[in-house]
Each structure stands twice: as C-alpha cells, then as structure tokens.
Design an enzyme around this catalytic site. Structure first.
Site, PDB file in Angstrom:
ATOM      1  N   GLY D 148       0.833  -1.195   0.000  1.00 40.23           N
ATOM      2  CA  GLY D 148       0.000   0.000   0.000  1.00 40.23           C
ATOM      3  C   GLY D 148       0.871   1.250   0.000  1.00 40.23           C
ATOM      4  CB  CYS D 149       0.200   4.648  -1.256  1.00 39.51           C
ATOM      5  SG  CYS D 149      -1.511   4.805  -0.687  1.00 39.51           S
ATOM      6  CE1 TYR D 150      -1.853   8.239   3.637  1.00 39.72           C
ATOM      7  CE2 TYR D 150      -3.576   6.646   3.199  1.00 39.72           C
ATOM      8  CZ  TYR D 150      -3.163   7.956   3.306  1.00 39.72           C
ATOM      9  OH  TYR D 150      -4.059   8.969   3.084  1.00 39.72           O
TER      10      TYR D 150
END
Lengths: 345, 345, 345, 345
Positions: D148-150
């Site tokens: 995921g990006c976060y």
C-alpha cells in the site's frame, strides 16, 4: 559524451534543463552557474535532484564556462543574455539562448518592445529555434534563439492555416493562458501562492512582449505583415500554456477537413499531436513532456475557426525545446533524451 | 419575515442560497427540497451550516412548497424546472428560476439548443433577471428567469459599448473561463479533483448553450441580431468567471475615454465596479460577493477594445443575483442581504 | 460609532480586519497604516475593497493614530508591535495586539523563543484573547494579546479533555497543517505559488514559536506544566488550519461519551461547533467564518483519543477573533459583525 | 522483449503503469484490460498517451491475458484481484498484484479489516513487494503483493529505528497525508474538485485498512507485535504522500547521529534518499519519481524523534514500485525504466 553548461540555472527553466540533461545519454553537464547560489550544490537549491548530481553552482564567468563546455544553454533574463553570448561564441561554443535577445530579427522592433540591443550583428545569424518550422537553419547554427513559450504554442497552432492561406490574417485573435512557472522563480508579491491560487486574471493586455515575436513568425509563414490581438492570462497551475486562437476562414471548411490538413502537415513531426475531431487538448495532456497538442473546431455559424494548442511552458516552451535544438545542432537524433511521456494526473 | 423556499437545494447554488438567505434580515427559509437528500438535515449534507439551521430536506412537492412559502427559488436542472414552475405560479407564489428554461424568449431557439419546451406560454411574461439591464420588468414580475453565469459576465461587460453603438457587432469574440463549481455537484469523472487540478481546457467550443442567451441580450441592447464566437474554458478554481471580450471599435477611442464611459454608465449601480485605467480585474477580487468588476484596454495597434469582466459564478452568476431579483420583486432594498465584501485571499 | 484604527493593515490579516470592520455596525475605521503603502488608497492595494472605502494608508504615527481612534488593532510583526503598544495605551487607547509580543506571560520564555522583550511590565496586564477560555479578563482589559492561529485551534480542541483531567498530559502530540496565508504577504521564494502548489512539507519541527504558547494555555488549564510535540505543516490552500491532536486517555471513554462532553462544554459558545459522531471537520467547513469545528474519535485499540479541530487561520486564528475581543472589550454583543456563514465551496 | 499485461488499466495507477512500461527498454505491453472501456483505444481514455501506443482495452479474460503475456500487473480493487490471480499463476504467469489481497500474511487479520479471503493458500507464498526490505523474497517470487502507498512511506521511514531497537514501539503515532489520486478515478462526490480543493480533512481515523499492513511490517522488523495510531488525511494535491511519524527514543540521540544511521542504512539503496540535517522533505521533491525521501529531527525537549518521509503515491506507492518488483522478479537491473528525475515545479 558532449560537455554542456547551463548559465543561469537556478530558475524553473534551469532546473528543467538540469533534469533533462542529467538523464540525456549523449551529454554531460560540466558547468552550471548562478549569481545568487554560487558555491552551493545544486541539490541544496533543488532537493528534487538530491543524489543525482554533485554539481556545484559557479559564478558566471565566460572563460571558465567556455573552458569546460562545448554547448552552452543561456537561461538568463533578456539583456543579461546578450552580455555573455557574443563572448561564448567567440570562444568557440555553440549557444542555445533561452532569452528574448536573439528572437527578433529586426533590432528596431526589439528596441521598441524591450530596450537598446547591444548585439545587433548576431541577429541575422541566429536561428529561431522552432524545429518544426526552422529545422535546417537550426542544424547549421552556432546560435539558436529558443522561442518564447506563448509564441511556440501559437506558431505551431496556426502554421498549417497560415501557410495554407486559409484565414484572414487581419482577423487573428489569440487568447492565451499560462501556468505560473512562466513568471519565474524570483520573489514577487504577485507570484505568491495566495495571490495566484483561486485567482485568474489577464495581464499585459495589448502590450505583452511576445506579440512581435508571434507576428514575426506568422509574417514569415504568410509572407505578409501580420498584426494580432494577443492577451495572456495567469493560470493557477504550475505548468502549461493553452492558446485559444480565433480567425475568420477565407472559405468554408468543415472541422474534419481542417483536422485532416493538420494531421497531414504534422505527420512527420514527433512532438506535435493533433487530436481527432470532437476531442480538445488540455494542458494536463502534455505536462512534463516535449509535446504540443492541437485541436480545432470550425464554426459555420460565424465562419471562424477556433484552434486550441497546448504545451508545457517549461518544456516545449523552454527547456525541452532547447534540448531538441541542441540535438539538431549536434547532429544527434532529434528526440534524444526527450521521450518522457506526459505525467497524468 | 417573508417565507421563502429553495427547490433543489443540494447543489452548489443551493448551498449558496442557503448561506445568503439564512442571514437575510427580511426573509425566513421555510422549505428546502432535494430528491436524493429528502429526510436529511441540511447540516448533514452541508456541514458548513452546522448549528445555523434546523431545516430538513423535503421531497419536491409543489403543494407543500406553495403552502409554506411565498417566494420560491427553483434551483433545478433545465427541463425539471419548467415541470414545477407553472404550478408554483398557479398556487400564487413568486418564482425566481435559476435554470435556463425561461431565459430565451424564442421557444424555437430554446428547442434548437436544449429540448422541447413545455411551458411556452410563460416565456413572454418571464422577466430576464439582470437587474442592471431589466430592473423595471423584474420589479413587476411574478416569474424571473435568473441569467446564466457566463451571460451575466458578458452582458455587463459589453452593455456600455453595445448600447453606445461603439463596436462592430459582427466582430465580437468572447473567451470565457469558469471555475469548476459551474459544473455542479454531481459525480462525474470529468469533475474529479485529479482531472481538473493542474489542468485547463476549452469545452463546448462553438456549441455552448449560453451562446443564444448572450446573443439575445446583446441583440436587445443593440436592436440588431448579434452572432458571436463564444468559447468557455474550465478553470482550476472553485469559483469565478472571467470573460475576455474582443470587439473592433467603429471609431478610435482611448482607454481612458472608454473607462470614463463605463464609469458613467454604471455610476448608480451598486454591484458593478469599473477598474481605473491600468488595473484589470481578477476573479479573486469578487470571490464571495455580488460584484461584477470590469476593466478594459483600447488597442490602437489593432483598433480593437478588450474588455475583461469577472463575477463569482455562484453569486452574481447565480445565487446572489437571485436574491437581488427577489429583493426587487418584493420591493425590498435591492442590496439587502448582499453586502458581503469579497473574501481575499 | 466607535472609532477604530488598524496599524499594519497591508497584510492578509489586515485586509481581513478591513473586510470585517467595514461592515461592522458599531464601529467606523478612521485610520489605517502601512509603512510601504503610505499615501495609497486601500483599494489600490486591495482591489477587492474597490468602491467600499475611501481610506488611504497613513504612515505609522502613534500620535496620529491615538488622535483618531479609541480602539487600535496592531497587526505588526512581533518586536514591531511592542514598540508602539505601550504608547498607544498611554494615549488612552484600547489595543488588540495580533502579534506574539504579549501572549507569553513569562518574559524569559518569550526571550528564549523570540528575542529580548522591551515591554515586560505590560505582560501581567495583557489578557490572552481566547474568549472561550478567558472571557472575563478580556472584558476588562485595556490590552488583549490576540492568540496565535495554531494555539487557537489546539486550545479549543483540547480544553475539555485537559480541564476534565481525562488525558495523560505527557503523551500530547499535535500535528497541525496550515494554509499558506499564515506565511504572510511578504515576497519570499518559499511562499511562491510554484513552491507551495502541489507540494506539502513539515517545517519548524520541534522548534516552532507557537509551542510555548500552546504549552502555556494547556498548563493553565491543567494546573501543571505541559510539554508537547508540535509539528506544523504547510498546506496548499489559502486558508485554514487543521490540528490533529493525539493523547492517551487515563481511562476508557467511548467516542460518543467524549463528544457528549464536548457538546456540554461548548453548549453556550456561539463559535465552537462539535461534530456528531462519525463526522469529522474539514477546513472548508469554516472558511470565511469565525467558527472552530471539532470532531473526535476514541481508539480502543491504542487507548488514545484523536481530536481534530479546524479554524480559518485568518479569522478565528487572527482577524475575526480580534473583532470578537474588541466586542467584549467594548461591551458590545460578542458576535456583532461576525455572523458570516462559511463560504462553501 | 518480455511481454507484460496490465489488468484493470483504466485508473490512475493503470495510466502510470502504461506510462512507465511504454518506455521500459526490456518489456512490451501486449494486453491491457478494462471492464468499462473494453474496445476503446487507451489514448481515447488517456489522451496523454496519444500517438504513443495503439493498444486497445480488452475485457478481463484470464485465458486471453495469459496467452499474451508472461508478467501480469493486476491493478484491480481488493476482492476482484484474488478472483483472477490464482488462475493467472496456474497459467504460468508471474503476477505483481497491486491490490491489498496478498499483503497480509494472516487471513484472519485480512478478514477483520476487509472481507472473507478466497485465496488463502497463496498468502504464504506471496512476497511483500517492498524491495528495500524483502528483496530476496521478491527475486524468487511468482506472486508479489505490491505494498500500500501509506505503508510504503511508513515502513521506509521507520525501518532503521525499528530494526535498530531505538524506539519505544508502543509510542508510535503516524500522521499521514495523501494526494487525491489515492482515492482513485471513480466518480464520487467526495472526490470532486470543489470538495477537495481548498479543503483538508482527516478520514478513516483509527479505522484505515492500511493500519494492519503497517503493523505487520513493523512487527516483522522488530520481532514483536506492534500497535500504532495511524491517521490519514486528504491533501489537495494530485500526487504525494507525506507521513509524519512520532516515537519516543529509548535513549538520547542527536539529530545528526540518527541521520548518519539512516544514511548508513540506506547507503546502497538507489531509491531512498536521506536529507541532510536541517532539511526536510516535501512531496514536490519526489513527484513523478520512484524515490522515497526521508528527513528527521530528534527533539531533546520531549525525548521524541519525528521522522518525515515522502513518496509519490502513484509511483513508489504503486506503479513504479510494481515495476521495480517486476525487474527483480525477472532478473533485470532493479532500476531499469525507473530513472526519471522528479518533476519540479
């Protein structure tokens, strides 16, 4: 590797030249200058470059520059450029000048819109660096005058109509809108975030200095003097110019017919893209690339054609067009180092 | 307190009507409707209104609305508006309709640009709600057709020139730019943040539905048929319209002379402000207010005048102009509830 | 009408004070000063005010100011403020000071974070202008120190928890984000549109000058010394502060229970709005208004409460809070001239 | 040339994969799918790609895809991904899955935060595609779960501290801010321009699905269970994530000492850049690139360290990290096709 220098590299055009040339497979940056930042690593001024270059800004010193590089990009304000370009040429360098100093062929016109010209003898020699129109001159030039951002968008947008003699030249109205990076990186209240964001305005109405440059190019294309209305506006985006051009058609032509003409005209041009009928360009479609995108509509109600062209003002309107010119001057492949696709969104 | 209703209050025009009318000293909102949000408190749909109103959205029901309010704002899409307006009038209400349904006097023109018209008999009666041009009709009207946002900016920007017979009407070119709230609050890919932000495009070139509305008003002002080129663009700001209007002057007039004409023309108009020579409007100068600001330049090189006018598309282009119309219809002070100064920055 | 002056009125806080006070029903602006703009009409510096005021900027001259006005808003940088405030008080004026100079009670703390303090004797007298916490002192004050923007958002966001003894004070972490108008209207490269737009960064990490101001207020509320982690960030919007506050609960409390506590705590406060459970504030919900909106979540997984509070940094964080303080000092209705609803979108 | 396919290529991650892979020197895109756009040329959906590809969207058909390509990027929503990935693997393809379906090792955790898992047997085999932490597993994997990006921004930002045992794991608070492209390209009111622009909000407080993914990685790095507070916010920019991470240091360490540790830790990592002391990252410094930039401050007043890390959420947070993973899986040079410098401004 060919050695290149960037003179005046601490502005937005400068950082784009750095970005493109660091990755260019045929050249090596050996000198970058900046009056205010002399002594600083370029990555301290532009942290986006962190880890990609150990270059340090030098002060502007023609001898030093000429001793280090063969091709020089001068990204200085007008007037400052013509103070160094003649010496760089004398020292045997090739120069791509991104200022306005060598764009206008007629010194009198320059002096009317800018200030006294101190390098008149080079005007005839300088090639106007719009490859799609002046490729051969550029290939043989020592000095290329890189076009203004607005003039690039307008000349590419109108060339097929003007060369084809399809429009009444006296009817030309050009309504352009530019992203804020066009105003440069100097600290001015008018360029502050809160002044620009959520705002929109016209400026330089009937008096912008790109007017004679546009008129010169359209005049050369048509073989007649051209006088236009040109209104620039300040757009709350970082990058991008969109020019909406209005002209009265001398004869009726359907939209599809004119698009066909444009597609034919630009069929061998790698950096001009013509939208199919029903699709119009957006500055977002060229962001970060060397492309000029063009769309148009013929309006039978009014007998006018409306042409919309977009470029990234920092790229096809400045830095990447300069690299395209360098490639031509050096006999490299014209698109070398310029294959980035637009960044969307 | 006069009881008012807002029909179709869940869009951006709706929330602006709510904001203005909650603070209006002479009226009380007694009914707000929304198809999708029926049953919800307005503050759950618009948390900016939290604590300032206990209103709950009702479904659209003409009888209910007419039983609760004397003046009705219909903020519905075109076609939906003319489905309810006749019944509201029959029930004895006064109506300010913010759709396009009653703006065009000629049903044939409406049907050419929109769809079949189902309420033709009211077209003659409807007053066109631009108070600076049609104040007297508005004061006596039961039904006011609130103007389109683009047409408001253009009509106010050009009225002095057109009424004065100073321009060649066939030369009119209008290049307009609108903030994104003009596209409404419905979920469409083209209105997504990432599609609009850092972008800019023309749309509806030579085909936008505000064209005949502009032509109708300019035609009435000049007494002659008018045909214009009109190009709208989508601006990455929430609010604001800027129209750049080009016309050939029939005689020479200096900039100062034309500005003087405008200042005279609008000297008694509280909501039109003419900039002094050398200053041009910015959409930021009218944000959040009912003002239209106008600046202009006469270009002796080309014989054209360039007029730039700005409004807040949601206010003078929609909600606050509707309130101005209501004030006139009710015999209240015209500027009542409309004294907010623009919010800058 | 009470006569008021604004000293240092050419910044963003200044134009907001002008906007609010021009429409305030109980006061009249009789003097505005600006060093750089002395002699210019305020509408030439802020065209948004065109036609609404004939005021001209005066140079800063204490005698002149005191002769013209009874209440003075000093919107100067810190240090410059304490150079004029003592004389204004001596001349019999009441002062709302928007700088940091009178906010910290302990001169030693001020000198540690700012510079030497030259007006120490007034520190004890100055009321800290957060009406929700210090209303009585403000009502009786000659001098009010208008709070910082970040401290306002944090103090209102945390007061119920701190006063209620519900959190471990040593666990407090405050992550704040401010719109760019907080950086002021002076020309700096870091505030240019292209530097801020499409960017986001933290700044002043562990060293921002609002830290001791927040600690002072929370310390007074709890009766114990408080030491916090405070990180401000620069947000690419014109206006708005959002503070996300993290604290460990000393006992378990469900979200609904804590929201109930907040609603009780602020039930008589006209300018604090607590969101219902499941709804969280957005800076857009308070834009252009004097509101502070608060939402919160209790996280049973970690035992922490997360409080989110938003204000318009130029209004509740500066200009409108200053007007609220003036109203209290003058015995006017506290919300007089502050009833604008937030502008959305 | 290795043949690759993109399944679900009509979103923002899809267009970035297209942009990167069209220019990738070792691969050829032979299949792109999109449910809604099947039959349309990719350049009609993404005009930024005009002239650079003749690909046409196909419907999602596993057999077709597997017959055309050796490596498949699945850019589908969670749940939809695990409906096709097993068959693609069975057909002999390698898969980089950009959904959440194979990121969590523990199906029970997945089911607690998402929905029932229908492909549990592949969880053990899937490599977590963060090359800086799991390079060897990725090199040998058939199936890579792209992070995921976060979680990418947080894991890279905290790894040196967590692996070094320098912080109290129970004190971890992560305050993240993401550009709006993270919300995808589907039409939702909450993602409209006017809802996001000039706004800022927290969302998913104490409930965002990236929480267990972050906890899993930090748990693996520390060898202990980790429970964090994680608050995402929606930033009005197209691209970029900035995570501000707070942790209590178990012992005192000066800022310079910790930066030295980070520089050592990442000295061989081409895509992680650690800022020198006194400089902090901005999302603008990584825009359009595969970089993660990290800066930090040690706060002796509170005993906490504050780490700030930034990535481009569509690139290192999605598409370019997926290409980095593909390069590793295929034994290509890890940075192949990923040398673009960040685009500034």
């Amino acid at each position: 590797m060919i050695q290149v220098a960037i003179v005046g590299a601490s502005g937005y055009t400068g950082v784009e030249l750095l970005r493109l040339l660091i990755n260019h497979p045929q050249v090596e940056i050996t000198c970058v200058t900046s009056r205010q930042n002399a002594g600083s690593p370029i990555s301290s001024v532009f942290p986006s470059l962190l880890g990609r270059s150990d270059l340090v800004f030098d002060p502007v010193d023609v001898e030093l520059i000429a001793s280090r590089a063969k091709v020089i990009f001068t990204a200085l304000p007008h007037k400052a450029a013509m103070a160094v370009v003649p010496d760089l040429l004398k020292a045997g360098c090739k120069v791509v000048d991104l200022s306005a100093d060598y764009r206008l062929k007629d010194a009198a016109v320059y002096e009317q819109w800018y200030q006294p010209h101190t390098s008149v003898d080079l005007l005839a020699e300088a090639a106007y660096g719009l490859p799609e129109l002046y490729r051969e001159q550029i290939q043989e030039a020592r000095l290329v005058a890189n076009p203004g951002c607005y003039p690039t968008s307008v000349a590419l947008g109108l060339a097929p109509l003007v060369q084809g003699g399809l429009i009444d030249l006296s009817s030309l109205i050009i309504d352009s809108k530019s992203g804020t990076s066009g105003a440069g990186r100097s600290a001015k209240v008018g360029s502050l975030y809160c002044e620009v964001n959520e705002g929109f305005k016209a400026y330089g109405v009937a008096s912008h200095r790109h007017t004679p440059e546009i008129e010169q190019t359209l005049g050369q294309l048509s073989g007649k003097p051209v006088s236009i209305s040109f209104t620039p506006h300040l757009l709350p985006v970082n990058r991008g110019i969109l020019s909406t051009c209005y002209a009265t058609l001398t004869d009726k032509h359907a939209t599809g017919e004119l698009i066909e003409l444009y597609q034919q005209h630009y069929r061998n041009e790698p950096f001009v893209r013509v939208h199919p009928e029903g699709e119009l360009p957006n500055v977002a479609y060229v962001r970060g690339s060397n492309y000029c995108n063009i769309g148009l509509v013929s309006d039978s109600r009014t007998g006018r054609v409306i042409v919309v062209s977009v470029i990234d003002n920092l790229l096809k309107g400045a830095a990447s067009q300069a690299v395209q010119n360098m490639n031509l001057m050096l006999g490299l492949e014209e698109g070398c180092g310029l294959q980035d696709l637009p960044l969307f969104p």
